[in-house]
Design a protein around this motif. Structure first.
Motif, mmCIF file in Angstrom:
data_model
loop_
_atom_site.group_PDB
_atom_site.id
_atom_site.type_symbol
_atom_site.label_atom_id
_atom_site.label_comp_id
_atom_site.label_asym_id
_atom_site.label_seq_id
_atom_site.Cartn_x
_atom_site.Cartn_y
_atom_site.Cartn_z
ATOM 1 N N PHE A 126 0.866 -1.159 0.000
ATOM 2 C CA PHE A 126 0.000 0.000 0.000
ATOM 3 C C PHE A 126 0.905 1.210 0.000
ATOM 4 O O PHE A 126 2.078 1.143 0.363
ATOM 5 C CB PHE A 126 -0.917 0.030 1.228
ATOM 6 C CG PHE A 126 -0.176 0.308 2.504
ATOM 7 C CD1 PHE A 126 0.086 1.619 2.893
ATOM 8 C CD2 PHE A 126 0.277 -0.723 3.294
ATOM 9 C CE1 PHE A 126 0.797 1.884 4.059
ATOM 10 C CE2 PHE A 126 0.982 -0.463 4.455
ATOM 11 C CZ PHE A 126 1.246 0.837 4.841
ATOM 12 N N SER A 127 0.368 2.294 -0.423
ATOM 13 C CA SER A 127 1.055 3.577 -0.355
ATOM 14 C C SER A 127 0.005 4.660 -0.185
ATOM 15 O O SER A 127 -1.097 4.538 -0.719
ATOM 16 C CB SER A 127 1.852 3.858 -1.633
ATOM 17 O OG SER A 127 2.947 2.999 -1.740
ATOM 18 N N LEU A 128 0.348 5.678 0.561
ATOM 19 C CA LEU A 128 -0.497 6.855 0.675
ATOM 20 C C LEU A 128 0.286 8.027 0.118
ATOM 21 O O LEU A 128 1.467 8.206 0.428
ATOM 22 C CB LEU A 128 -0.870 7.117 2.140
ATOM 23 C CG LEU A 128 -1.742 6.062 2.812
ATOM 24 C CD1 LEU A 128 -1.971 6.427 4.270
ATOM 25 C CD2 LEU A 128 -3.062 5.905 2.095
ATOM 26 N N GLY A 132 0.590 16.271 -3.946
ATOM 27 C CA GLY A 132 1.728 16.539 -4.825
ATOM 28 C C GLY A 132 2.391 15.274 -5.339
ATOM 29 O O GLY A 132 3.383 15.333 -6.048
ATOM 30 N N GLY A 133 1.860 14.108 -4.965
ATOM 31 C CA GLY A 133 2.423 12.849 -5.433
ATOM 32 C C GLY A 133 3.521 12.288 -4.548
ATOM 33 O O GLY A 133 4.152 11.295 -4.884
ATOM 34 N N GLY A 145 8.615 9.018 1.029
ATOM 35 C CA GLY A 145 9.280 10.218 0.562
ATOM 36 C C GLY A 145 9.450 10.254 -0.955
ATOM 37 O O GLY A 145 9.709 11.297 -1.528
ATOM 38 N N TRP A 146 9.325 9.105 -1.618
ATOM 39 C CA TRP A 146 9.441 9.072 -3.077
ATOM 40 C C TRP A 146 8.276 9.825 -3.701
ATOM 41 O O TRP A 146 7.178 9.880 -3.152
ATOM 42 C CB TRP A 146 9.400 7.644 -3.592
ATOM 43 C CG TRP A 146 10.613 6.820 -3.313
ATOM 44 C CD1 TRP A 146 11.665 7.124 -2.503
ATOM 45 C CD2 TRP A 146 10.868 5.516 -3.831
ATOM 46 N NE1 TRP A 146 12.558 6.101 -2.491
ATOM 47 C CE2 TRP A 146 12.102 5.095 -3.296
ATOM 48 C CE3 TRP A 146 10.188 4.667 -4.678
ATOM 49 C CZ2 TRP A 146 12.663 3.864 -3.600
ATOM 50 C CZ3 TRP A 146 10.746 3.438 -4.985
ATOM 51 C CH2 TRP A 146 11.966 3.049 -4.457
ATOM 52 N N ARG A 147 8.519 10.373 -4.833
ATOM 53 C CA ARG A 147 7.464 11.038 -5.596
ATOM 54 C C ARG A 147 6.886 10.040 -6.587
ATOM 55 O O ARG A 147 7.611 9.292 -7.231
ATOM 56 C CB ARG A 147 8.015 12.235 -6.355
ATOM 57 C CG ARG A 147 8.488 13.318 -5.447
ATOM 58 C CD ARG A 147 7.605 14.534 -5.581
ATOM 59 N NE ARG A 147 7.983 15.512 -4.574
ATOM 60 C CZ ARG A 147 7.132 16.002 -3.713
ATOM 61 N NH1 ARG A 147 5.891 15.665 -3.742
ATOM 62 N NH2 ARG A 147 7.525 16.879 -2.831
ATOM 63 N N HIS A 148 5.588 10.065 -6.677
ATOM 64 C CA HIS A 148 4.898 9.192 -7.633
ATOM 65 C C HIS A 148 4.774 9.931 -8.946
ATOM 66 O O HIS A 148 4.310 11.068 -8.987
ATOM 67 C CB HIS A 148 3.519 8.809 -7.102
ATOM 68 C CG HIS A 148 2.738 7.942 -8.033
ATOM 69 N ND1 HIS A 148 3.141 6.677 -8.342
ATOM 70 C CD2 HIS A 148 1.604 8.169 -8.721
ATOM 71 C CE1 HIS A 148 2.260 6.146 -9.188
ATOM 72 N NE2 HIS A 148 1.328 7.030 -9.431
ATOM 73 N N GLN A 149 5.184 9.272 -10.007
ATOM 74 C CA GLN A 149 5.059 9.877 -11.320
ATOM 75 C C GLN A 149 3.673 9.547 -11.857
ATOM 76 O O GLN A 149 3.319 8.388 -12.043
ATOM 77 C CB GLN A 149 6.126 9.328 -12.263
ATOM 78 C CG GLN A 149 6.160 10.023 -13.587
ATOM 79 C CD GLN A 149 7.319 9.519 -14.429
ATOM 80 O OE1 GLN A 149 7.886 8.481 -14.161
ATOM 81 N NE2 GLN A 149 7.655 10.265 -15.451
#
Length: 166
Positions: A126-128, A132-133, A145-149
């Motif tokens: 899962f990820s929340l 801002g992604g 902390g990673w940004r989702h593209q």
């Protein structure tokens, strides 16, 4: 030489018979091939349709399950707390927060209660994300902390509008 004389030769009749047998054999092979190809095609369509139906049923069940988990007040509360912590912008503090472990345990327990499988095998992940992604909670702490593209902007717009997509 006349036609009658040519047909009376001993090799003509077997040669004509062989030609007829070859033509019938070619026709029969073609019919058998076409028939078999149609039957195999029909069978593959039936198998594909049943797999699609089973997958659709499974996906519907998983969507309901995810919606039930997301609606749990404990999940919402922890998500809000993690989001607030994520707004501070310190990824290390966010990763180290005891709220992350609590959130992972809660989601795993809720998934198990819903019959998704044993241990974390039933919870693939899962990820929340914030608007801002940026990922502010995840089953794998290294991804926090990673940004989702965003690949599908229409889908992202629906999610940011409050729609739950599973």
């Amino acid at each position: 030489m006349s036609l009658r004389h040519r047909l009376s030769r001993p090799w003509v009749a077997p040669a004509l018979l062989a030609l007829v047998v070859a033509l019938v054999g070619f026709w029969a092979r073609r019919e058998l091939h076409d028939s078999t190809e149609r039957k195999v095609g029909d069978l593959l369509r039936v198998v594909c349709d049943s797999n699609v139906a089973a997958l659709t049923t499974w996906m519907t069940a998983k969507e309901r399950e995810a919606a039930l988990i997301a609606a749990d007040p404990r999940v919402r509360s922890l998500a809000e707390q993690l989001h607030a912590l994520g707004l501070e912008g310190d990824d290390e503090a966010l990763r180290a927060s005891p709220l992350q472990d609590e959130f992972r345990r809660l989601l795993t327990r809720l998934a198990l209660d819903r019959g998704t499988g044993g241990g974390t095998e039933g919870v693939l992940g899962f990820s929340l994300f914030d608007t801002g992604g940026r990922r502010f909670a995840a089953m794998d702490p290294s991804r926090i902390g990673w940004r989702h593209q965003v690949v599908d902007t229409a889908e992202a717009t629906r999610v940011l509008g409050g729609e739950a997509l599973v």
